[in-house]
Motif scaffolding. Structure first.
Motif, PDB file in Angstrom:
ATOM      1  N   PRO A 147      40.572  26.698  10.335  1.00  0.00           N
ATOM      2  CA  PRO A 147      39.558  27.675   9.742  1.00  0.00           C
ATOM      3  C   PRO A 147      38.315  26.461   9.148  1.00  0.00           C
ATOM      4  O   PRO A 147      38.796  25.528   8.456  1.00  0.00           O
ATOM      5  CB  PRO A 147      40.068  28.311   8.650  1.00  0.00           C
ATOM      6  N   GLY A 148      37.211  26.650   9.671  1.00  0.00           N
ATOM      7  CA  GLY A 148      36.175  25.819   9.127  1.00  0.00           C
ATOM      8  C   GLY A 148      35.798  24.615  10.051  1.00  0.00           C
ATOM      9  O   GLY A 148      34.816  23.617   9.721  1.00  0.00           O
ATOM     10  N   TYR A 149      36.840  24.286  11.135  1.00  0.00           N
ATOM     11  CA  TYR A 149      36.950  23.119  11.672  1.00  0.00           C
ATOM     12  C   TYR A 149      35.274  23.283  12.733  1.00  0.00           C
ATOM     13  O   TYR A 149      34.519  22.244  13.000  1.00  0.00           O
ATOM     14  CB  TYR A 149      37.961  23.017  12.546  1.00  0.00           C
ATOM     15  N   LEU A 150      35.257  24.490  13.046  1.00  0.00           N
ATOM     16  CA  LEU A 150      33.995  24.837  13.967  1.00  0.00           C
ATOM     17  C   LEU A 150      32.922  25.423  13.004  1.00  0.00           C
ATOM     18  O   LEU A 150      33.344  26.218  12.380  1.00  0.00           O
ATOM     19  CB  LEU A 150      34.362  25.443  15.002  1.00  0.00           C
ATOM     20  N   ASP A 151      31.603  25.457  13.386  1.00  0.00           N
ATOM     21  CA  ASP A 151      30.661  26.147  12.855  1.00  0.00           C
ATOM     22  C   ASP A 151      30.601  27.414  13.789  1.00  0.00           C
ATOM     23  O   ASP A 151      31.478  27.644  14.458  1.00  0.00           O
ATOM     24  CB  ASP A 151      29.404  25.446  12.571  1.00  0.00           C
ATOM     25  N   ARG A 152      29.601  28.210  12.894  1.00  0.00           N
ATOM     26  CA  ARG A 152      29.513  29.491  13.621  1.00  0.00           C
ATOM     27  C   ARG A 152      28.932  29.555  15.034  1.00  0.00           C
ATOM     28  O   ARG A 152      28.861  30.504  15.745  1.00  0.00           O
ATOM     29  CB  ARG A 152      28.521  30.275  12.986  1.00  0.00           C
ATOM     30  N   ASN A 153      28.694  28.501  15.597  1.00  0.00           N
ATOM     31  CA  ASN A 153      28.141  28.081  16.897  1.00  0.00           C
ATOM     32  C   ASN A 153      29.245  27.827  17.719  1.00  0.00           C
ATOM     33  O   ASN A 153      29.192  27.479  19.056  1.00  0.00           O
ATOM     34  CB  ASN A 153      26.735  27.319  17.000  1.00  0.00           C
ATOM     35  N   GLY A 154      30.383  27.198  16.993  1.00  0.00           N
ATOM     36  CA  GLY A 154      31.487  26.782  18.056  1.00  0.00           C
ATOM     37  C   GLY A 154      31.246  25.120  18.239  1.00  0.00           C
ATOM     38  O   GLY A 154      31.987  24.498  18.843  1.00  0.00           O
ATOM     39  N   CYS A 155      30.380  24.447  17.203  1.00  0.00           N
ATOM     40  CA  CYS A 155      30.287  23.266  17.404  1.00  0.00           C
ATOM     41  C   CYS A 155      31.377  22.613  16.185  1.00  0.00           C
ATOM     42  O   CYS A 155      31.461  23.214  15.470  1.00  0.00           O
ATOM     43  CB  CYS A 155      29.060  22.656  16.798  1.00  0.00           C
ATOM     44  N   ILE A 156      31.576  21.365  16.578  1.00  0.00           N
ATOM     45  CA  ILE A 156      32.427  20.379  15.473  1.00  0.00           C
ATOM     46  C   ILE A 156      31.730  20.159  14.315  1.00  0.00           C
ATOM     47  O   ILE A 156      30.854  19.164  14.355  1.00  0.00           O
ATOM     48  CB  ILE A 156      33.194  19.248  16.327  1.00  0.00           C
ATOM     49  N   ARG A 157      32.028  20.754  13.112  1.00  0.00           N
ATOM     50  CA  ARG A 157      31.119  20.674  11.863  1.00  0.00           C
ATOM     51  C   ARG A 157      31.152  19.205  11.475  1.00  0.00           C
ATOM     52  O   ARG A 157      30.276  18.616  11.155  1.00  0.00           O
ATOM     53  CB  ARG A 157      31.890  21.695  11.090  1.00  0.00           C
ATOM     54  N   TYR A 158      32.445  18.494  11.465  1.00  0.00           N
ATOM     55  CA  TYR A 158      32.238  17.196  10.776  1.00  0.00           C
ATOM     56  C   TYR A 158      31.547  16.154  11.619  1.00  0.00           C
ATOM     57  O   TYR A 158      30.812  15.025  11.264  1.00  0.00           O
ATOM     58  CB  TYR A 158      33.581  16.558  10.504  1.00  0.00           C
ATOM     59  N   GLN A 159      31.388  16.425  13.033  1.00  0.00           N
ATOM     60  CA  GLN A 159      30.681  15.496  13.881  1.00  0.00           C
ATOM     61  C   GLN A 159      29.162  15.534  13.635  1.00  0.00           C
ATOM     62  O   GLN A 159      28.216  14.666  13.416  1.00  0.00           O
ATOM     63  CB  GLN A 159      31.015  15.584  15.307  1.00  0.00           C
ATOM     64  N   ASN A 160      28.781  16.810  13.280  1.00  0.00           N
ATOM     65  CA  ASN A 160      27.389  17.100  13.077  1.00  0.00           C
ATOM     66  C   ASN A 160      27.016  16.500  11.771  1.00  0.00           C
ATOM     67  O   ASN A 160      25.984  16.233  11.437  1.00  0.00           O
ATOM     68  CB  ASN A 160      27.120  18.751  13.219  1.00  0.00           C
ATOM     69  N   GLU A 161      27.954  16.523  10.772  1.00  0.00           N
ATOM     70  CA  GLU A 161      27.714  15.946   9.557  1.00  0.00           C
ATOM     71  C   GLU A 161      27.624  14.784   9.640  1.00  0.00           C
ATOM     72  O   GLU A 161      26.462  14.365   8.895  1.00  0.00           O
ATOM     73  CB  GLU A 161      28.892  16.527   8.561  1.00  0.00           C
TER      74      GLU A 161
END
Ligand SMILES: *[C@@H]1O[C@H](CO)[C@@H](O)[C@H](O)[C@H]1NC(C)=O
Ligand SMILES: *[C@@H]1O[C@H](CO)[C@@H](O)[C@H](O)[C@H]1NC(C)=O
Ligand SMILES: *[C@@H]1O[C@H](CO)[C@@H](O)[C@H](O)[C@H]1NC(C)=O
Length: 389
Positions: free
Chosen positions: A248-262
Motif C-alpha cells: 500500500p502506498g508504493y504507487l500513487d493514485r496514477n499508478g506511478c512509483i511514488r518514491y521515484q517521483n519523490e
C-alpha cells in the motif's frame, strides 16, 4: 584588414545580449520585444535527441517517426519532440544533431543531446543498459570544439576547401538560446545501482556537475539558458509494467512509483536552487528554470480530460507475461516471435514506447511549458534573453 576583422569578431564574442529585468517588469512581459535568437544549442538525452545516437551508433528504426516525419528521424518518438516544438515556437528550424554528417545545417545552431545521456559520466557502456558515452560534460566539450573550429574557419587559417556556409557566424553564439534537458538517466542508473540513502546523498554531486557544465558553456560565450527540470520518472510504463501486488502506498493514485517521483522532485528542488545561485555567479547570464515535471505530471494525472487514454499504456511495443518487446524490435512471447508494433492512433496515447512520450503528448507539454507559466522567472522562451534580478 585581416587583423581588424579578427579583432572585431573577438570583440563581439565577448558581447552579451542579456538585458536586466526587474521583477516588476516581468509582469509587463507583453511590452518587451522578443529576443532575436541567432541560433539554438541544445544539450540533453533522448528527450531532445534529434539524431545524435542514430549517427553515432545504430539508427532508430521504424515505426519511430511514423506520425510526423513519416520515417525514422533519429528521434525516439513517433514525431516531434518538445525540443522541436520549442524551435517552432521561437521561429528557428529543427536543430541538426552535432554528430550527424549527412544533410545537416548548423547555420542556426546544433544539437548535442544523445539518447541515454547522463549528467555524470557513468562507468558502463551503451551496450549494457543504453547509457550514452556523451554525458553532459562531454557535450559541453563538443560544443567548445565546435565553436573553436567555426571561429578558426571564419577568422583563423581556414583550409582552402573549407565551407562555412552551413555554419553559424562566430559573433552569433552569444545571441543564441542554450537549452538543457537532462537528468532522467542519472536517476534511472541510480535506481538500478544505489540504495535509496546512497541515491539521496549523491544528488548534490549530480547537481554540481550540471552547474559545471552550465559554467563551461558560459565561459564559451553562452548567455541565455532555458533549462528543463526532469520529468516524473516513476510514471514510465517500462518501470510500472513489472509491478505485481505493490505494498500500500508504493504507487500513487496514477499508478506511478511514488518514491521515484519523490527523488525526481528532490533533484528538481536542488537544481532550481543551484540555478538561482548560478544567476549571481554567472552575472551576464539569463537563466530560466522550466518546470516540465509539472506539465508532464498534470498530463498524466488528467489524461482522459485532455483527450488521451490510460497514461501508463503504451502505443508502441508489446508487453506480455513480463516479457517486454521494445518498439520496433522483435522478441519471443509464449515461444512465438512477436514484433513491438505501433498502435493505429498514437495521438490518443501519452506514452509512445514506455520511456518516451508521443508527439501528441510532447505538443501538449510544449503548449504548457513554453509560454512561461511554468518557468522561473515567469517568462516565455521567446523572452529568455532577459535577465531576472
Ligand atoms: C566511476 O568509477 C570511478 C572510479 O572507481 C568513481 O570515482 C566514480 O564515482 C564512478 N562513477 C559513477 C557515476 O559511479
Ligand atoms: C500467449 O499466451 C496467452 C495465454 O495462453 C495468450 O492469451 C496470448 O495471446 C499469447 N500471446 C501470444 C503473443 O501468442
Ligand atoms: C500558457 O498556456 C496554458 C495552456 O494553454 C494556459 O493554461 C496558460 O494560461 C498560459 N499561460 C500564459 C502565461 O500565457
Amino acid at each position: 584588414m585581416e587583423t581588424s576583422v579578427k579583432v572585431a569578431v573577438i570583440a563581439t564574442l565577448g558581447l552579451y545580449i542579456c538585458v536586466n529585468l526587474a521583477m516588476a517588469e516581468v509582469e509587463k512581459i507583453g511590452v518587451l520585444s522578443q529576443c532575436s535568437w541567432a541560433g539554438l544549442y541544445n544539450f540533453g538525452d533522448s528527450n531532445s535527441d534529434t539524431g545524435g545516437i542514430s549517427a553515432a551508433f545504430e539508427p532508430v528504426t521504424s515505426p519511430y517517426g511514423m506520425t510526423f516525419f513519416k520515417k525514422p528521424s533519429g528521434r525516439l518518438t513517433d514525431g516531434r519532440l518538445l525540443f522541436d516544438f520549442l524551435a517552432e515556437y521561437i521561429g528557428l528550424p529543427y536543430a541538426s544533431a552535432y554528430l550527424d554528417t549527412i544533410n545537416t545545417d548548423y547555420r542556426h545552431g546544433a544539437n548535442f543531446a544523445t539518447g541515454g545521456s547522463t549528467i555524470r559520466r557513468q562507468n558502463e557502456t551503451i551496450f549494457q543498459n543504453g547509457i550514452s558515452p556523451f554525458s553532459l560534460d562531454i557535450q559541453a566539450i563538443q560544443f567548445t570544439q565546435f565553436k573553436a573550429r567555426i571561429v578558426d574557419l571564419w577568422i583563423g587559417h581556414p583550409h582552402p576547401a573549407a565551407d562555412a556556409s552551413q555554419l553559424q557566424r562566430p559573433d552569433d553564439f552569444s545571441k543564441a538560446l542554450f537549452t538543457i534537458d537532462i537528468g532522467q538517466n542519472d536517476l534511472s542508473v541510480a535506481f538500478r545501482t544505489l540504495t535509496k540513502q546512497q541515491l539521496r546523498a549523491t544528488i548534490p554531486n549530480i547537481i554540481d556537475e550540471f552547474a559545471s557544465s552550465v559554467q563551461q558553456l558560459y565561459e564559451q560565450g553562452a548567455r541565455s539558458f532555458w533549462i528543463h527540470n526532469t520529468g516524473p520518472v516513476g510514471c514510465l510504463p517500462v518501470a510500472t509494467f513489472y509491478i505485481r501486488n505493490p505494498n500500500p502506498g508504493y504507487l500513487d493514485r496514477n499508478g506511478c512509483i511514488r518514491y521515484q517521483n519523490e527523488v525526481a522532485m528532490e533533484f528538481n528542488r536542488q537544481l532550481k536552487a543551484r540555478l538561482i545561485r548560478l544567476r549571481s555567479e554567472l552575472t551576464k547570464a539569463a537563466i530560466t528554470y522550466v518546470d516540465v515535471y509539472t506539465a508532464k505530471y498534470n498530463l498524466i494525472s488528467n489524461s482522459k480530460q485532455y483527450g488521451f487514454s490510460d497514461p501508463l499504456k503504451i502505443c508502441c511495443g508489446h508487453h506480455e507475461n513480463d516479457v517486454h518487446v521494445f518498439c520496433g524490435k522483435y522478441g519471443i512471447v509464449n515461444g512465438t516471435r512477436v514484433r513491438g508494433d505501433a498502435c493505429k492512433n498514437p495521438a490518443k496515447y501519452v506514452s509512445w514506447d514506455g520511456v518516451h512520450m508521443t508527439e501528441a503528448a510532447n505538443k501538449w507539454v510544449a503548449n504548457h511549458a513554453l509560454n512561461g507559466s511554468l518557468s522561473d522567472p515567469p517568462i516565455p522562451v521567446t523572452h529568455a534573453c532577459y535577465k531576472h534580478l
